[in-house]
Design a protein around this motif. Structure first.
Motif, short mmCIF file in Angstrom:
data_model
loop_
_atom_site.label_atom_id
_atom_site.label_comp_id
_atom_site.label_asym_id
_atom_site.label_seq_id
_atom_site.Cartn_x
_atom_site.Cartn_y
_atom_site.Cartn_z
N ARG A 152 0.79 -1.22 0.00
CA ARG A 152 0.00 0.00 0.00
C ARG A 152 0.83 1.28 0.00
O ARG A 152 0.29 2.38 -0.14
N GLY A 153 2.12 1.16 0.21
CA GLY A 153 2.99 2.34 0.21
C GLY A 153 4.31 2.02 -0.44
O GLY A 153 4.56 0.89 -0.87
N ALA A 154 5.19 3.01 -0.49
CA ALA A 154 6.47 2.85 -1.16
C ALA A 154 7.54 2.34 -0.19
O ALA A 154 7.68 2.87 0.91
N GLY A 155 8.25 1.31 -0.62
CA GLY A 155 9.40 0.82 0.14
C GLY A 155 9.04 0.34 1.52
O GLY A 155 7.94 -0.15 1.79
N ARG A 156 9.99 0.52 2.42
CA ARG A 156 9.83 0.02 3.80
C ARG A 156 8.88 0.86 4.64
O ARG A 156 8.49 0.44 5.72
N ASP A 157 8.51 2.03 4.15
CA ASP A 157 7.63 2.92 4.93
C ASP A 157 6.28 2.28 5.20
O ASP A 157 5.58 2.69 6.13
N SER A 158 5.89 1.31 4.38
CA SER A 158 4.56 0.73 4.52
C SER A 158 4.59 -0.67 5.15
O SER A 158 3.58 -1.37 5.12
N TYR A 159 5.71 -1.06 5.74
CA TYR A 159 5.75 -2.38 6.37
C TYR A 159 4.80 -2.41 7.57
O TYR A 159 4.68 -1.43 8.31
N PRO A 160 4.11 -3.53 7.80
CA PRO A 160 3.17 -3.62 8.93
C PRO A 160 3.90 -3.55 10.27
O PRO A 160 5.07 -3.92 10.37
N ASP A 161 3.18 -3.10 11.31
CA ASP A 161 3.80 -2.86 12.61
C ASP A 161 3.32 -3.85 13.68
O ASP A 161 2.61 -4.81 13.38
N ARG A 162 3.72 -3.59 14.92
CA ARG A 162 3.38 -4.47 16.04
C ARG A 162 1.87 -4.61 16.22
O ARG A 162 1.36 -5.70 16.49
N ASN A 163 1.14 -3.50 16.08
CA ASN A 163 -0.32 -3.56 16.24
C ASN A 163 -0.94 -4.46 15.18
O ASN A 163 -1.88 -5.21 15.47
N PHE A 164 -0.43 -4.38 13.96
CA PHE A 164 -0.90 -5.27 12.90
C PHE A 164 -0.70 -6.72 13.31
O PHE A 164 -1.61 -7.55 13.17
N LEU A 165 0.49 -7.06 13.79
CA LEU A 165 0.78 -8.44 14.17
C LEU A 165 -0.15 -8.91 15.28
O LEU A 165 -0.71 -10.02 15.21
N GLU A 166 -0.34 -8.08 16.28
CA GLU A 166 -1.20 -8.48 17.41
C GLU A 166 -2.63 -8.73 16.94
O GLU A 166 -3.26 -9.72 17.34
N ARG A 167 -3.15 -7.85 16.09
CA ARG A 167 -4.52 -8.02 15.58
C ARG A 167 -4.64 -9.29 14.74
O ARG A 167 -5.60 -10.06 14.88
N GLN A 168 -3.66 -9.51 13.87
CA GLN A 168 -3.76 -10.65 12.96
C GLN A 168 -3.58 -11.98 13.71
O GLN A 168 -4.27 -12.96 13.41
N VAL A 169 -2.65 -12.02 14.64
CA VAL A 169 -2.46 -13.26 15.42
C VAL A 169 -3.73 -13.58 16.19
O VAL A 169 -4.19 -14.74 16.22
N GLN A 170 -4.33 -12.57 16.82
CA GLN A 170 -5.57 -12.80 17.56
C GLN A 170 -6.67 -13.31 16.64
O GLN A 170 -7.40 -14.26 16.98
N ALA A 171 -6.81 -12.70 15.46
CA ALA A 171 -7.86 -13.13 14.53
C ALA A 171 -7.59 -14.53 14.02
O ALA A 171 -8.52 -15.36 13.91
N LEU A 172 -6.34 -14.85 13.69
CA LEU A 172 -6.02 -16.17 13.12
C LEU A 172 -6.08 -17.27 14.16
O LEU A 172 -6.32 -18.43 13.82
N GLN A 173 -5.88 -16.93 15.42
CA GLN A 173 -6.01 -17.94 16.47
C GLN A 173 -7.45 -18.41 16.64
O GLN A 173 -7.69 -19.51 17.16
N GLN A 174 -8.39 -17.59 16.20
CA GLN A 174 -9.80 -17.91 16.39
C GLN A 174 -10.38 -18.69 15.23
O GLN A 174 -11.55 -19.09 15.26
N ILE A 175 -9.59 -18.90 14.19
CA ILE A 175 -10.09 -19.61 13.00
C ILE A 175 -9.96 -21.11 13.20
O ILE A 175 -8.93 -21.60 13.66
#
Length: 325
Positions: free
Chosen positions: A302-325
Motif C-alpha cells: 500500500r505504500g512505497a518501500g519500507r515505509d509501509s511495512y506492517p507494525d506491532r499492532n498489525f501483528l497483534e490483531r492478525q495473530v488474535q484473529a487467526l487464532q480464532q479460526i
C-alpha cells in the motif's frame, strides 16, 4: 540475550531507475537477462551498466535493501527481536544501510570494504528487473559468524548471496547449527538458477523453503508436487494469486487477503517471509502462518518501500484473529 530470529544474507543499497524502454535496454545489455529477472554483476559489468542507464534510465531514488535485511527490518517493525548477520561497507552507503535498519540488532554485521548495490530497473508496467553488485557481501567468511548466537536462535533465515564462497559458508552453517534451530531459506533467483542439486547441503537441513513460482521452476520443482529433494515445507509465493504450500502428502492454496491498492511491490516477498516467520514464532498453526504472510505482504503493497511495512499492532490483531479460526 540472543535473538530468537536471525536473518543471514545480503545487505544492499537499492538504487532505483525508471526504464521505460526495458526491452531496448535488455537487448543492448545482451546477457540473456529477462524482464523481471535478476543478475549479479562484476565491477566491469557495473561500469557498463551505468553507461547504459545514462541513456535508458531515470534515477528514481534509493533505499535500504537486500532480502535478509528487508526481512529483518520487517520482523523488527512487527515488534519481534531480530538480529542480522552480514556485511556492509566501511563507506557512506554502509552508514546509510545501518541507519535504515532501526530496531534490528546489528551487532553481528561486519563493516568492511565497499557496500553492495542493487540496481532496480522499473518499466512502464511496474515490473522490476534487478542487477546486483555484491561487493562486501561476497566476502562473508566463517570468521564473521556469531556461532553462539546462531546456535541459540529459534529460527535462522538464510537468503541468497551472489558468489560461490558465501554459499559455501551457508552450507557450513546449515550442517553445523544444532537441530533445535529451525532453518528457512529464500534462495532468490541467484540461487535458484543453480538448481536444487547445488543447494542440496542446505536443503537437507531446512524446515521451510520459500520461493516464487519462477524460482521453484528454476530449482527443478513442479507446481503441485513435493519432490524428495525438498524440505518438509515448501511455500511458493505466487504474487496476486497468494501462496501455495507443498508438503509430501498434498498441496494447499491460500488466496490473497487484505488486498487493496498496489503502490510498490519491491520487497513484498521479504515481508511475506517475515509474516510467515512471525506466525511460526507466535505458535500459529502452519496454515495460519501462511495466511499471515499473505496479509503482511498485501499490507506492505500500500505504500512505497519500507515505509509501509506492517507494525506491532498489525501483528497483534492478525495473530488474535487467526487464532480464532
Amino acid at each position: 540475550m540472543p535473538s530468537p530470529i536471525i536473518c543471514l544474507g545480503a545487505i544492499n543499497v537499492d538504487l532505483k531507475f525508471q526504464v521505460d524502454d526495458l526491452e531496448g535496454f535488455l537487448r543492448e545489455w545482451g546477457t540473456g537477462l529477462r524482464r523481471g529477472g535478476e543478475e549479479a554483476l562484476s565491477r566491469e559489468d557495473e561500469a557498463r551498466l551505468m553507461a547504459l542507464l545514462a541513456r535508458y534510465g531515470q534515477p528514481a531514488g534509493r533505499g535500504g535493501g537486500g532480502m535478509a535485511a528487508n526481512t529483518a527490518y520487517a520482523l523488527a517493525c512487527l515488534g519481534l527481536p531480530v538480529s542480522l548477520v552480514g556485511r556492509v561497507g566501511a563507506d557512506a552507503d554502509g552508514e546509510f544501510l545501518q541507519e535504515s535498519l532501526t530496531g534490528v540488532d546489528l551487532s553481528h554485521v561486519i563493516v568492511q570494504g565497499e557496500s553492495g548495490r542493487a540496481y532496480i530497473l522499473c518499466d512502464r508496467e511496474g515490473e522490476r528487473t534487478i542487477l546486483v553488485t555484491p561487493n562486501t557481501n561476497d566476502d562473508l567468511k566463517e570468521q564473521d559468524l556469531p556461532w553462539e548466537a546462531l546456535a541459540a536462535a529459534a529460527y535462522l533465515h538464510l537468503t541468497a548471496l551472489a558468489g560461490d564462497a558465501p554459499l559455501a559458508v551457508q552450507r557450513t552453517i546449515a550442517g553445523r547449527v544444532p537441530d533445535s534451530v529451525r532453518l528457512s531459506l529464500d534462495p532468490g533467483e541467484l540461487y535458484a538458477r543453480r538448481g536444487w542439486a547445488a543447494l542440496e547441503d542446505i536443503l537437507d537441513h531446512l524446515e521451510t523453503l520459500l520461493v516464487t513460482e519462477t524460482e521453484w521452476r528454476l530449482l527443478g520443482g513442479e507446481p503441485k508436487v513435493h519432490p524428495n529433494w525438498a524440505p518438509p515445507l515448501v511455500v511458493i509465493k505466487r504474487g496476486a494469486l497468494g501462496a501455495r504450500l507443498l508438503t509430501p502428502p498434498r498441496y494447499l492454496d491460500f488466496p490473497v487477503e487484505l488486498g487493496g491498492g498496489v503502490v510498490d511491490t519491491l520487497g513484498a516477498g521479504d515481508v511475506f517471509a517475515a509474516g510467515y516467520l512471525a506466525g511460526r514464532l507466535s505458535g500459529l498453526h502452519l496454515n495460519a502462518c501462511i495466511r499471515l504472510g499473505n496479509r503482511a505482504a498485501a499490507f506492505s503493497l500500500r505504500g512505497a518501500g519500507r515505509d509501509s511495512y506492517p507494525d506491532r499492532n498489525f501483528l497483534e490483531r492478525q495473530v488474535q484473529a487467526l487464532q480464532q479460526i
